[in-house]
Scaffold this motif. Structure first.
Motif, PDB file in Angstrom:
ATOM      1  N   GLN A  14       0.884  -0.762   0.050  1.00 20.24           N
ATOM      2  CA  GLN A  14       0.042  -0.235  -0.006  1.00 20.24           C
ATOM      3  C   GLN A  14       0.638   1.173   0.091  1.00 20.24           C
ATOM      4  O   GLN A  14       0.427   2.478  -0.781  1.00 20.24           O
ATOM      5  CB  GLN A  14      -0.977  -0.222   1.392  1.00 20.24           C
ATOM      6  N   LEU A  15       2.028   0.945   0.625  1.00 24.20           N
ATOM      7  CA  LEU A  15       3.465   2.450   0.382  1.00 24.20           C
ATOM      8  C   LEU A  15       3.634   2.912  -0.366  1.00 24.20           C
ATOM      9  O   LEU A  15       3.752   3.656  -1.018  1.00 24.20           O
ATOM     10  CB  LEU A  15       4.454   2.093   1.394  1.00 24.20           C
ATOM     11  N   PHE A  16       3.494   2.115  -1.754  1.00 24.13           N
ATOM     12  CA  PHE A  16       3.777   1.975  -3.083  1.00 24.13           C
ATOM     13  C   PHE A  16       2.853   2.816  -4.038  1.00 24.13           C
ATOM     14  O   PHE A  16       3.060   3.350  -5.302  1.00 24.13           O
ATOM     15  CB  PHE A  16       4.328   1.291  -3.690  1.00 24.13           C
ATOM     16  N   LEU A  17       1.853   3.413  -3.692  1.00 25.09           N
ATOM     17  CA  LEU A  17       0.204   3.911  -4.229  1.00 25.09           C
ATOM     18  C   LEU A  17       0.291   5.267  -4.755  1.00 25.09           C
ATOM     19  O   LEU A  17       0.634   5.113  -5.620  1.00 25.09           O
ATOM     20  CB  LEU A  17      -1.011   2.920  -3.773  1.00 25.09           C
ATOM     21  N   ALA A  18       1.235   6.050  -3.562  1.00 22.14           N
ATOM     22  CA  ALA A  18       0.916   7.246  -3.964  1.00 22.14           C
ATOM     23  C   ALA A  18       1.693   7.185  -5.294  1.00 22.14           C
ATOM     24  O   ALA A  18       1.905   8.050  -5.945  1.00 22.14           O
ATOM     25  CB  ALA A  18       1.056   7.818  -3.034  1.00 22.14           C
ATOM     26  N   PRO A  19       3.291   6.753  -5.250  1.00 20.65           N
ATOM     27  CA  PRO A  19       4.532   7.058  -5.317  1.00 20.65           C
ATOM     28  C   PRO A  19       3.773   6.318  -7.800  1.00 20.65           C
ATOM     29  O   PRO A  19       4.229   7.094  -7.806  1.00 20.65           O
ATOM     30  CB  PRO A  19       5.803   6.309  -5.668  1.00 20.65           C
ATOM     31  N   VAL A  20       3.829   5.754  -7.239  1.00 19.10           N
ATOM     32  CA  VAL A  20       2.928   4.944  -8.282  1.00 19.10           C
ATOM     33  C   VAL A  20       1.464   5.724  -9.337  1.00 19.10           C
ATOM     34  O   VAL A  20       2.172   6.428 -10.403  1.00 19.10           O
ATOM     35  CB  VAL A  20       2.690   3.394  -8.584  1.00 19.10           C
ATOM     36  N   LEU A  21       0.927   6.566  -8.452  1.00 20.32           N
ATOM     37  CA  LEU A  21       0.685   7.511  -9.374  1.00 20.32           C
ATOM     38  C   LEU A  21       0.893   8.224  -9.377  1.00 20.32           C
ATOM     39  O   LEU A  21       0.084   9.202 -10.681  1.00 20.32           O
ATOM     40  CB  LEU A  21      -0.795   7.766  -8.233  1.00 20.32           C
ATOM     41  N   MET A  90       3.598  -1.482 -17.046  1.00 21.50           N
ATOM     42  CA  MET A  90       3.948  -1.603 -16.078  1.00 21.50           C
ATOM     43  C   MET A  90       3.477  -0.849 -14.912  1.00 21.50           C
ATOM     44  O   MET A  90       3.116  -1.374 -13.854  1.00 21.50           O
ATOM     45  CB  MET A  90       5.838  -1.514 -15.625  1.00 21.50           C
ATOM     46  N   LEU A  91       3.781   1.087 -14.847  1.00 16.50           N
ATOM     47  CA  LEU A  91       2.445   1.268 -13.924  1.00 16.50           C
ATOM     48  C   LEU A  91       1.518   1.339 -13.358  1.00 16.50           C
ATOM     49  O   LEU A  91       0.745   1.117 -12.225  1.00 16.50           O
ATOM     50  CB  LEU A  91       2.964   2.752 -13.852  1.00 16.50           C
ATOM     51  N   GLY A  92       0.932   1.222 -14.362  1.00 15.39           N
ATOM     52  CA  GLY A  92      -0.703   0.929 -14.654  1.00 15.39           C
ATOM     53  C   GLY A  92      -0.684  -0.722 -14.113  1.00 15.39           C
ATOM     54  O   GLY A  92      -2.327  -0.313 -13.268  1.00 15.39           O
ATOM     55  N   LEU A  93      -0.855  -1.312 -14.771  1.00 14.49           N
ATOM     56  CA  LEU A  93      -0.318  -2.969 -13.587  1.00 14.49           C
ATOM     57  C   LEU A  93      -0.272  -2.369 -12.675  1.00 14.49           C
ATOM     58  O   LEU A  93      -0.943  -2.862 -11.303  1.00 14.49           O
ATOM     59  CB  LEU A  93       0.241  -3.596 -14.340  1.00 14.49           C
ATOM     60  N   ALA A  95      -0.276   0.143 -10.089  1.00 14.86           N
ATOM     61  CA  ALA A  95      -1.682   1.096  -9.519  1.00 14.86           C
ATOM     62  C   ALA A  95      -3.040   0.309 -10.122  1.00 14.86           C
ATOM     63  O   ALA A  95      -4.230   0.254  -9.429  1.00 14.86           O
ATOM     64  CB  ALA A  95      -1.494   2.052 -10.651  1.00 14.86           C
ATOM     65  N   THR A  96      -3.301  -0.589 -10.913  1.00 11.92           N
ATOM     66  CA  THR A  96      -4.534  -1.608 -10.820  1.00 11.92           C
ATOM     67  C   THR A  96      -4.427  -2.756  -9.741  1.00 11.92           C
ATOM     68  O   THR A  96      -5.172  -3.013  -8.755  1.00 11.92           O
ATOM     69  CB  THR A  96      -4.600  -1.939 -12.673  1.00 11.92           C
ATOM     70  N   MET A  97      -3.212  -3.024  -9.226  1.00 18.60           N
ATOM     71  CA  MET A  97      -2.939  -4.287  -7.796  1.00 18.60           C
ATOM     72  C   MET A  97      -3.037  -3.917  -7.186  1.00 18.60           C
ATOM     73  O   MET A  97      -3.790  -4.483  -6.245  1.00 18.60           O
ATOM     74  CB  MET A  97      -1.615  -5.202  -8.462  1.00 18.60           C
ATOM     75  N   ILE A  98      -2.397  -2.566  -6.595  1.00 22.07           N
ATOM     76  CA  ILE A  98      -2.819  -2.207  -5.488  1.00 22.07           C
ATOM     77  C   ILE A  98      -3.794  -1.892  -4.523  1.00 22.07           C
ATOM     78  O   ILE A  98      -3.854  -2.005  -3.786  1.00 22.07           O
ATOM     79  CB  ILE A  98      -1.238  -1.102  -4.900  1.00 22.07           C
ATOM     80  N   PRO A  99      -4.654  -1.406  -5.644  1.00 18.71           N
ATOM     81  CA  PRO A  99      -6.454  -0.897  -4.940  1.00 18.71           C
ATOM     82  C   PRO A  99      -6.905  -2.317  -4.728  1.00 18.71           C
ATOM     83  O   PRO A  99      -7.868  -2.226  -4.166  1.00 18.71           O
ATOM     84  CB  PRO A  99      -6.873   0.509  -5.628  1.00 18.71           C
ATOM     85  N   LEU A 100      -6.258  -2.786  -5.660  1.00 18.67           N
ATOM     86  CA  LEU A 100      -7.963  -3.985  -5.283  1.00 18.67           C
ATOM     87  C   LEU A 100      -7.658  -5.486  -4.347  1.00 18.67           C
ATOM     88  O   LEU A 100      -8.524  -6.073  -3.463  1.00 18.67           O
ATOM     89  CB  LEU A 100      -7.002  -6.071  -6.292  1.00 18.67           C
ATOM     90  N   ALA A 125      -6.425   4.841 -13.407  1.00 14.69           N
ATOM     91  CA  ALA A 125      -4.899   4.292 -13.209  1.00 14.69           C
ATOM     92  C   ALA A 125      -4.639   3.825 -14.204  1.00 14.69           C
ATOM     93  O   ALA A 125      -3.544   4.845 -15.070  1.00 14.69           O
ATOM     94  CB  ALA A 125      -4.453   4.290 -11.672  1.00 14.69           C
ATOM     95  N   VAL A 126      -4.690   2.708 -14.468  1.00 18.80           N
ATOM     96  CA  VAL A 126      -4.175   2.087 -15.755  1.00 18.80           C
ATOM     97  C   VAL A 126      -4.883   2.503 -17.027  1.00 18.80           C
ATOM     98  O   VAL A 126      -4.423   2.220 -18.177  1.00 18.80           O
ATOM     99  CB  VAL A 126      -4.571   0.385 -15.703  1.00 18.80           C
ATOM    100  N   ILE A 127      -5.934   3.212 -17.290  1.00 20.17           N
ATOM    101  CA  ILE A 127      -6.156   3.546 -18.420  1.00 20.17           C
ATOM    102  C   ILE A 127      -5.309   5.002 -18.788  1.00 20.17           C
ATOM    103  O   ILE A 127      -5.052   5.433 -19.938  1.00 20.17           O
ATOM    104  CB  ILE A 127      -7.577   4.455 -18.619  1.00 20.17           C
ATOM    105  N   LEU A 128      -4.754   6.028 -17.569  1.00 21.61           N
ATOM    106  CA  LEU A 128      -3.834   6.486 -17.897  1.00 21.61           C
ATOM    107  C   LEU A 128      -2.414   6.044 -18.445  1.00 21.61           C
ATOM    108  O   LEU A 128      -1.979   7.485 -19.049  1.00 21.61           O
ATOM    109  CB  LEU A 128      -3.578   6.942 -16.780  1.00 21.61           C
ATOM    110  N   ALA A 129      -2.179   4.843 -17.981  1.00 23.10           N
ATOM    111  CA  ALA A 129      -0.957   4.862 -18.343  1.00 23.10           C
ATOM    112  C   ALA A 129      -0.942   4.209 -19.296  1.00 23.10           C
ATOM    113  O   ALA A 129       0.139   4.152 -20.044  1.00 23.10           O
ATOM    114  CB  ALA A 129      -0.597   3.792 -17.280  1.00 23.10           C
ATOM    115  N   LEU A 130      -1.833   3.741 -19.446  1.00 19.24           N
ATOM    116  CA  LEU A 130      -2.347   2.980 -21.557  1.00 19.24           C
ATOM    117  C   LEU A 130      -2.036   4.206 -22.514  1.00 19.24           C
ATOM    118  O   LEU A 130      -1.168   4.052 -22.843  1.00 19.24           O
ATOM    119  CB  LEU A 130      -3.481   2.227 -21.118  1.00 19.24           C
ATOM    120  N   LEU A 131      -2.513   5.308 -22.097  1.00 18.83           N
ATOM    121  CA  LEU A 131      -2.989   6.445 -23.121  1.00 18.83           C
ATOM    122  C   LEU A 131      -1.046   7.439 -23.002  1.00 18.83           C
ATOM    123  O   LEU A 131      -0.807   7.167 -23.999  1.00 18.83           O
ATOM    124  CB  LEU A 131      -3.819   7.281 -22.621  1.00 18.83           C
ATOM    125  N   ALA A 132      -0.547   6.767 -21.783  1.00 20.19           N
ATOM    126  CA  ALA A 132       0.567   7.566 -22.184  1.00 20.19           C
ATOM    127  C   ALA A 132       2.068   6.634 -22.722  1.00 20.19           C
ATOM    128  O   ALA A 132       2.616   7.216 -23.845  1.00 20.19           O
ATOM    129  CB  ALA A 132       1.212   8.081 -20.264  1.00 20.19           C
TER     130      ALA A 132
END
Length: 165
Positions: A14-21, A90-93, A95-100, A125-132
């Protein structure tokens, strides 16, 4: 012991959610900056402005530059969009897994509102990452083609100078 390890791993994840976002936000912002720069350069190239032809302009500014040095400049210029293209999904993945985890806990507790919020964050998060990633993919590939064309222009210019008596 096993329960302590589970709690520790959950908390560490859970600590990694904010930095990944934040990283996804930076990648998304960079993608649009890179797209804008590409469109600007495309306009310059269409008008025949030398600045739109980066490697040709560099060669004109430094006629002693070797083609290999120009290739190195092109690779350096392509490095960041290529990194974003590969890392953003990868970041999108992540950011998808952490909130699950919290979403599943909320489901277990019967809190569908919290589960919905966690899943919305994950999918956004995954949508924004894939668009980027998609945008920087286009930027990197168009620039790569432009640099290949410019290197040919520079090399042909060198051949023409070598043949002149």
């Amino acid at each position: 012991m096993s329960e302590t390890l589970d709690v520790w791993m959950y908390a560490a994840g859970q600590l990694f959610l904010a930095p990944v976002l934040v990283a996804i936000g930076v990648a998304f912002g960079y993608a649009f900056f890179a797209l804008g720069a590409l469109l600007w350069q495309w306009g310059q190239r269409g008008r025949g402005v030398v600045a739109g032809f980066e490697l040709v302009a560099a060669r004109q500014a430094g006629p002693d530059l070797l083609v290999a040095e120009l290739e190195a400049r092109a690779l350096a210029r392509l490095e960041l969009p290529r990194i974003v293209t590969r890392v953003a999904p990868m970041l999108g993945l992540v950011a998808t897994m952490i909130p699950l985890g919290p979403a599943l806990r909320a489901l277990g507790a019967g809190d569908l509102g919290a589960m919905g919020r966690d899943l919305a964050l994950a999918f956004s998060a995954v949508i924004l990452a894939l668009l980027a990633s998609a945008i920087t993919y286009v930027v990197a590939h168009v620039r790569r083609r432009w640099y290949a064309e410019e290197l040919l222009m520079v090399e042909k210019g060198d051949l023409a100078q070598e043949r002149a008596p």
